[in-house]
Design an enzyme around this catalytic site. Structure first.
Site: not given
Length: 336
Positions: A123, A147, A151
């Site tokens: 991402s 989040y 990643k």
């Protein structure tokens, strides 16, 4: 055969279509925590080809081993993971367990069975708040939420893995903001509960499921004061995964690619484009900025164009038309 973890989800299901149309056989592993089996039945309708489905969690070593024993897997596209920024702030341990532990266990079982080709769904959140634009792959990294942190950790783990053992072939794909749906309107984005992302929220307002959109901040230094993001059509994104998989056949090591359009649109530009595509008004209200939001983000995707032969082909009109086509045909999403 390609194993697609989380293949029933939004990006996963569209990638299954692209894979099947490119001639690959596809096996999906999904626990349906944020997706529905119906999406894969519709993938088969679109392509005329069937997907092998195994219901299970990527953290379940026994399920993974059974999959690799039973099927001849050539490579893996790894989507499985939780993906809501706000939720990750409230439940960091759940995000690190799911996204990081699952990715480690997957790689360990792949190694057991001698499978070394992997495309990872990363991402643009790994860039944090960039110092300049457009964002290139060699920019400093630093996530601003769990989040994005999860990643970034998986990217580091897979980079270390590839450096420790020269057989690994890994592509880390950093996507920007996926939107849109398959041209047929048969599959699309179906978020659980209140949407976290802009486009499904806009489309649910247009179809009458939500009263109005809340626009967070109209005092950014942008074209109209609202936040600017690089929105990429989900089918362009799906085709990027197929290109990465083909490219990895002749590569070793770990390779990073941005997948974006290289152009940003503001929230209000997206609203206006969607109103034009749908012929429906999208009511909105302005609210204060959210903590942690940044003014403008868009990609430099020239590396993917140069090395993978991939470039986003669909524009904002296509994104809005296809989203509306999906939403009007499926006003409640995938209904059991």
């Amino acid at each position: 055969m390609i194993l697609v973890t989380g293949g029933a989800g939004y990006i996963g299901s569209h990638t299954c279509v692209a894979l099947l149309q490119a001639g690959y056989e596809v096996l999906v592993l999904d626990n349906f925590c944020n997706s529905k089996p119906e999406s894969l039945q519709r993938v088969s309708v679109i392509t005329g080809k069937s997907v092998v489905l195994v219901q299970g969690d990527v953290r379940d070593r026994s399920v993974l081993r059974e999959v690799f024993k039973q099927y001849v897997i050539d490579g893996v596209i790894h989507f499985a993971g939780l993906k809501a920024v706000g939720e990750s702030m409230e439940q960091p341990l759940r995000y690190y367990d799911n996204n990081v532990s699952g990715s480690v266990i997957l790689a360990e079982v792949m190694a057991e069975f001698g499978i070394n080709m992997l495309v990872f769904s990363s991402s643009a959140t790994v860039y944090g708040d960039p110092a300049s634009l457009p964002i290139r792959e060699d920019f400093p990294l630093g996530a601003t939420n769990p989040y994005g942190g999860s990643k970034l950790m998986v990217e580091q783990i897979y980079t270390d893995l590839a450096q420790s053992d020269g057989v690994w072939r890994i592509a880390l794909l950093r996507y920007f903001n996926p939107v849109g749906a398959h041209l047929s309107g048969t599959i699309g984005e179906d978020p659980s509960g209140i949407p976290n992302n802009l486009m499904p929220y806009i489309s649910q307002v247009a179809v009458g499921r939500r009263e109005q959109l809340t626009v967070f901040g109209n005092d950014y230094p942008t074209v109209d004061g609202t936040g600017v993001r690089d929105y990429i059509h989900v089918m362009d994104l799906a085709e990027g995964h197929v290109k990465a998989l083909a490219w990895l056949q002749n590569q070793v090591g770990v390779h990073v690619f941005n997948l974006g359009t290289g152009h940003g649109y503001s929230v209000l530009e997206m609203v206006k484009a969607f109103e034009f595509a749908s012929g429906r008004p999208v009511k909105y209200q302005i609210a204060p900025r959210r903590a942690g939001d940044i003014a403008e983000v868009y990609a430099d995707s020239l590396k993917a164009e140069r090395e993978l032969g991939w470039k986003a082909e669909r524009d904002i009109k296509d994104m809005c038309r296809d989203t509306w086509n999906w939403q009007k045909q499926n006003p409640l999403g995938y209904v059991d």
